[in-house]
Motif scaffolding. Structure first.
Motif, PDB file in Angstrom:
ATOM      1  N   LEU A 248       0.832  -1.215   0.000  1.00 15.92           N
ATOM      2  CA  LEU A 248       0.000   0.000   0.000  1.00 15.92           C
ATOM      3  C   LEU A 248       0.864   1.262   0.000  1.00 15.92           C
ATOM      4  CD1 LEU A 248      -3.063   0.202   0.054  1.00 15.92           C
ATOM      5  CD2 LEU A 248      -2.961   0.457   2.520  1.00 15.92           C
ATOM      6  N   ALA A 249       2.075   1.139   0.568  1.00 20.49           N
ATOM      7  CA  ALA A 249       2.939   2.311   0.680  1.00 20.49           C
ATOM      8  C   ALA A 249       3.677   2.513  -0.640  1.00 20.49           C
ATOM      9  CB  ALA A 249       3.932   2.094   1.828  1.00 20.49           C
ATOM     10  N   GLY A 250       3.025   3.135  -1.594  1.00 19.35           N
ATOM     11  CA  GLY A 250       3.627   3.347  -2.913  1.00 19.35           C
ATOM     12  C   GLY A 250       2.544   3.689  -3.914  1.00 19.35           C
ATOM     13  N   PRO A 251       2.786   3.381  -5.186  1.00 21.12           N
ATOM     14  CA  PRO A 251       1.820   3.791  -6.217  1.00 21.12           C
ATOM     15  C   PRO A 251       0.451   3.124  -6.080  1.00 21.12           C
ATOM     16  CG  PRO A 251       3.643   2.518  -7.175  1.00 21.12           C
ATOM     17  CD  PRO A 251       3.974   2.743  -5.748  1.00 21.12           C
ATOM     18  N   LYS A 252       0.376   2.058  -5.313  1.00 19.05           N
ATOM     19  CA  LYS A 252      -0.924   1.387  -5.179  1.00 19.05           C
ATOM     20  C   LYS A 252      -1.841   2.061  -4.145  1.00 19.05           C
ATOM     21  CE  LYS A 252       0.234  -3.070  -7.035  1.00 19.05           C
ATOM     22  NZ  LYS A 252       0.282  -4.515  -6.834  1.00 19.05           N
ATOM     23  N   LEU A 253      -1.310   3.089  -3.508  1.00 14.92           N
ATOM     24  CA  LEU A 253      -2.154   3.826  -2.557  1.00 14.92           C
ATOM     25  C   LEU A 253      -3.050   4.774  -3.359  1.00 14.92           C
ATOM     26  CD1 LEU A 253      -2.943   4.637   0.302  1.00 14.92           C
ATOM     27  CD2 LEU A 253      -1.080   6.286   0.295  1.00 14.92           C
ATOM     28  N   ASN A 254      -4.331   4.416  -3.438  1.00 12.01           N
ATOM     29  CA  ASN A 254      -5.247   5.159  -4.301  1.00 12.01           C
ATOM     30  C   ASN A 254      -5.948   6.263  -3.495  1.00 12.01           C
ATOM     31  OD1 ASN A 254      -6.953   5.949  -6.277  1.00 12.01           O
ATOM     32  ND2 ASN A 254      -7.891   3.938  -6.621  1.00 12.01           N
ATOM     33  N   LEU A 255      -5.236   7.375  -3.315  1.00 11.35           N
ATOM     34  CA  LEU A 255      -5.791   8.436  -2.466  1.00 11.35           C
ATOM     35  C   LEU A 255      -6.997   9.115  -3.116  1.00 11.35           C
ATOM     36  CD1 LEU A 255      -2.622  10.102  -0.930  1.00 11.35           C
ATOM     37  CD2 LEU A 255      -4.278   8.627   0.184  1.00 11.35           C
ATOM     38  N   ALA A 256      -7.021   9.133  -4.454  1.00 11.32           N
ATOM     39  CA  ALA A 256      -8.169   9.759  -5.137  1.00 11.32           C
ATOM     40  C   ALA A 256      -9.449   8.990  -4.791  1.00 11.32           C
ATOM     41  CB  ALA A 256      -7.938   9.769  -6.635  1.00 11.32           C
ATOM     42  N   ALA A 257      -9.350   7.666  -4.767  1.00 13.17           N
ATOM     43  CA  ALA A 257     -10.527   6.840  -4.458  1.00 13.17           C
ATOM     44  C   ALA A 257     -10.964   7.060  -3.005  1.00 13.17           C
ATOM     45  CB  ALA A 257     -10.198   5.370  -4.698  1.00 13.17           C
ATOM     46  N   VAL A 258      -9.972   7.128  -2.093  1.00 14.04           N
ATOM     47  CA  VAL A 258     -10.313   7.336  -0.675  1.00 14.04           C
ATOM     48  C   VAL A 258     -10.964   8.713  -0.497  1.00 14.04           C
ATOM     49  CG1 VAL A 258      -9.364   7.502   1.660  1.00 14.04           C
ATOM     50  CG2 VAL A 258      -8.451   5.806   0.091  1.00 14.04           C
ATOM     51  N   THR A 259     -10.454   9.714  -1.231  1.00 15.63           N
ATOM     52  CA  THR A 259     -11.036  11.059  -1.133  1.00 15.63           C
ATOM     53  C   THR A 259     -12.483  11.042  -1.638  1.00 15.63           C
ATOM     54  OG1 THR A 259      -8.850  11.939  -1.557  1.00 15.63           O
ATOM     55  CG2 THR A 259     -10.657  13.487  -1.754  1.00 15.63           C
ATOM     56  N   LYS A 260     -12.722  10.315  -2.730  1.00 13.18           N
ATOM     57  CA  LYS A 260     -14.089  10.240  -3.267  1.00 13.18           C
ATOM     58  C   LYS A 260     -15.028   9.617  -2.209  1.00 13.18           C
ATOM     59  CE  LYS A 260     -16.842   7.991  -6.835  1.00 13.18           C
ATOM     60  NZ  LYS A 260     -16.866   7.037  -7.944  1.00 13.18           N
ATOM     61  N   LEU A 261     -14.566   8.532  -1.583  1.00 14.03           N
ATOM     62  CA  LEU A 261     -15.390   7.873  -0.565  1.00 14.03           C
ATOM     63  C   LEU A 261     -15.663   8.811   0.609  1.00 14.03           C
ATOM     64  CD1 LEU A 261     -16.607   4.972   0.172  1.00 14.03           C
ATOM     65  CD2 LEU A 261     -14.656   4.805   1.712  1.00 14.03           C
ATOM     66  N   GLU A 262     -14.620   9.524   1.057  1.00  8.76           N
ATOM     67  CA  GLU A 262     -14.824  10.388   2.241  1.00  8.76           C
ATOM     68  C   GLU A 262     -15.755  11.558   1.906  1.00  8.76           C
ATOM     69  OE1 GLU A 262     -10.675  10.951   3.043  1.00  8.76           O
ATOM     70  OE2 GLU A 262     -10.709  13.066   2.563  1.00  8.76           O
ATOM     71  N   ARG A 263     -15.701  12.058   0.653  1.00  6.69           N
ATOM     72  CA  ARG A 263     -16.625  13.144   0.262  1.00  6.69           C
ATOM     73  C   ARG A 263     -18.064  12.643   0.266  1.00  6.69           C
ATOM     74  NH1 ARG A 263     -13.579  15.376  -4.458  1.00  6.69           N
ATOM     75  NH2 ARG A 263     -12.037  16.713  -3.478  1.00  6.69           N
ATOM     76  N   LEU A 264     -18.262  11.439  -0.258  1.00  6.81           N
ATOM     77  CA  LEU A 264     -19.619  10.876  -0.284  1.00  6.81           C
ATOM     78  C   LEU A 264     -20.132  10.660   1.136  1.00  6.81           C
ATOM     79  CD1 LEU A 264     -19.341   8.236  -3.143  1.00  6.81           C
ATOM     80  CD2 LEU A 264     -20.814  10.244  -3.119  1.00  6.81           C
ATOM     81  N   LYS A 265     -19.244  10.138   1.978  1.00  4.61           N
ATOM     82  CA  LYS A 265     -19.641   9.844   3.361  1.00  4.61           C
ATOM     83  C   LYS A 265     -20.058  11.128   4.074  1.00  4.61           C
ATOM     84  CE  LYS A 265     -18.131   7.275   7.360  1.00  4.61           C
ATOM     85  NZ  LYS A 265     -16.985   6.751   8.070  1.00  4.61           N
ATOM     86  N   LYS A 266     -19.300  12.218   3.813  1.00  2.55           N
ATOM     87  CA  LYS A 266     -19.623  13.495   4.462  1.00  2.55           C
ATOM     88  C   LYS A 266     -20.983  14.014   3.999  1.00  2.55           C
ATOM     89  CE  LYS A 266     -15.071  15.205   5.287  1.00  2.55           C
ATOM     90  NZ  LYS A 266     -13.947  15.744   4.568  1.00  2.55           N
ATOM     91  N   SER A 267     -21.335  13.714   2.733  1.00  7.77           N
ATOM     92  CA  SER A 267     -22.584  14.259   2.198  1.00  7.77           C
ATOM     93  C   SER A 267     -23.795  13.452   2.641  1.00  7.77           C
ATOM     94  CB  SER A 267     -22.512  14.311   0.670  1.00  7.77           C
ATOM     95  OG  SER A 267     -22.612  13.000   0.149  1.00  7.77           O
ATOM     96  N   LEU A 268     -23.568  12.332   3.318  1.00  8.86           N
ATOM     97  CA  LEU A 268     -24.682  11.459   3.689  1.00  8.86           C
ATOM     98  C   LEU A 268     -24.800  11.302   5.195  1.00  8.86           C
ATOM     99  CD1 LEU A 268     -23.961   8.524   1.264  1.00  8.86           C
ATOM    100  CD2 LEU A 268     -25.598  10.344   0.946  1.00  8.86           C
TER     101      LEU A 268
END
Ligand code: CTP
Length: 437
Positions: A248-268
């Motif tokens: 996970l510590a490298g290019p496989k860390l998909n921060l864009a996906a985690v950000t998308k999830l956290e934005r959705l979670k905040k909106s719900l």
């Protein structure tokens, strides 16, 4: 009434206040001193919503906890007999931690500490950060007295994280992870000397002593934080993310996906802090780019139980099913959408929103959350009783459901059009009207 007790009572929910009252009564009966401490005090004084109620007793809380759980329909989730700490959950999702006031002596980093009962003052001094080392007395004699031996109040005001003593990170290196998590949650800076202690601990590779249980606990906490992506980024740059997974510590860390999830979670408003299921969708998203083998390595590094791994794997499957049902043309009435989503796990609804590209599916979920759920919550117990439901009877919930269905399907009343006001005519402009740009 002391100002702090007044703030406490107005800060907590009715359910949390009820539980505080039960602990006060039980501590008085047992002639033990009771305090609210730790994260609960930090959140109260920092004006943040209270996640858990952290009680500390100058005495053993285990028997008292079992009695209170029995009386209030609560459940003991974990119990540490060595430190005498018990974690409980009560109806409404209220979480409580009750602990014995204690000193912990570490022969060396990572060793099991020698635990001895102590006064509240000594207990506070062995804690991690000064803002977590404040207690409020709840027992009759001293009720309302604030105990703050490390001057955490000043650090709260300065928005600074400072260790209570220079051994805090050495004694328990899992505090390295807590430091990063709390820094992002609270948006605090790290005091200079504490930052140096953090760096020294990393240089000495003390993080190798962080136990598997602490890693798992941190992972679940990170999933529940408002900004997991910032925490993951910081963990990666300090080299601590590899403790969870090297892949996970490298290019496989998909921060864009985690950000998308956290934005959705905040909106719900699907679940607030302490929404314990939230980690399942987080686990799926954060490991999205890992190979099956790398995923298994992460599960093993954290010691996630087989049952929990299976439960997390079900989320995308259930979300796909939910998406198919939500696309159905037979789903016409608001009550049908309500009934479908009211029976789905919040985590699965969140993951459906995360994955689905279908506008119809997205809109139906948003309608459920923004319109149907609030309308359903407007049905009061008194209305159910008036419709013939005896409280506590099996018919009660059935009648409530019928009332909800009727309310959701009722056509909105026709609103009489407002009489049109006579608007005095503007004097017509002379000449040709100007050409529109
Ligand atoms: N604590 C500590 N060292 C740790 C973990 C906890 O000193 N490694 C102390 C802190 O005083 C903390 C309290 O125990 O406030 C309760 O711990 P916990 O419930 O795990 O954390 P909270 O601070 O309440 O944080 P959160 O809001 O994330 O639950």
């Amino acid at each position: 009434m002391s100002d702090y007790i007044y703030s406490l009572e107005s800060h907590l929910t009715a359910g949390q206040n009820g539980i505080v009252a039960h602990w006060q009564a039980a501590a008085t009966a047992a002639n033990q001193n009771l305090y609210l401490a730790g994260g609960a005090m930090r959140d109260l004084l920092g004006g943040l919503p209270t996640r858990d109620l952290d009680f500390t007793l100058e005495g053993n809380p285990l028997k008292m906890a079992a009695e209170i759980a029995g009386n209030l329909n609560g459940r003991i989730v974990s119990q540490d007999d060595h430190r005498r700490v018990v974690e409980m959950i009560f109806p409404g999702g209220i979480t409580v931690q009750a602990a014995m006031a204690r000193q912990e002596r570490y022969a060396k980093t990572g060793a099991k500490p020698q635990v001895t009962p102590s006064s509240i003052h000594d207990d506070l001094r062995r804690r991690d950060f000064t803002i977590d080392a404040i207690a409020l007395a709840l027992n009759r004699g001293a009720k309302g007295l604030l105990i703050d031996p490390a001057n955490g109040l000043a650090d709260l005001a300065n928005r600074e994280l400072r260790t209570t003593n220079s051994y805090a990170l050495y004694d328990d290196p899992s505090r390295l992870l807590r430091l990063i998590r709390l820094k992002h949650r609270l948006q605090f800076t790290v005091q200079e000397r504490t930052a140096q202690q953090f760096q020294n601990a990393l240089d000495e590779n003390l993080h190798r002593f962080i136990t598997q249980a602490s890693l798992l606990e941190e992972f679940r906490h990170i999933a529940d934080e408002p900004s997991p992506s910032e925490i993951l980024r910081d963990l990666e740059s300090s080299g601590l993310l590899a403790l969870f997974s090297k892949a996970l510590a490298g290019p496989k860390l998909n921060l864009a996906a985690v950000t998308k999830l956290e934005r959705l979670k905040k909106s719900l408003p699907l679940g607030g802090p302490g929404w314990l299921e939230g980690w399942r969708s987080f686990l799926n998203v954060v490991t999205e780019k890992l190979s099956p083998r790398e995923k298994t390595e992460l599960h093993e590094a954290l010691g996630i139980s087989k049952q929990d791994v299976e439960s997390a794997k079900k989320v995308p499957v259930q979300a796909k099913k939910l998406e198919t049902s939500l696309k159905s043309a037979t789903l016409r009435k608001p009550s049908q959408i309500y009934q479908l989503l009211a029976h789905a796990a919040p985590d699965e609804i969140l993951y459906t929103l995360y994955e689905s590209q279908q506008r119809l599916v997205q809109d139906r979920i948003r309608n459920y959350i923004q319109k149907y759920l609030p309308m359903a919550q407007e049905i009061t117990d008194a209305e159910v009783v008036a419709a013939g439901g005896a409280p506590g009877s099996p018919k009660f919930e059935k009648i409530r459901e019928n009332l909800i269905v009727n309310r959701l399907n009722a056509r909105p009343k026709k609103v009489e059009p407002e009489p049109i006001m006579e608007v005095p005519a503007l004097s017509a402009p002379r000449g040709r009207p100007a050409r529109q740009a």
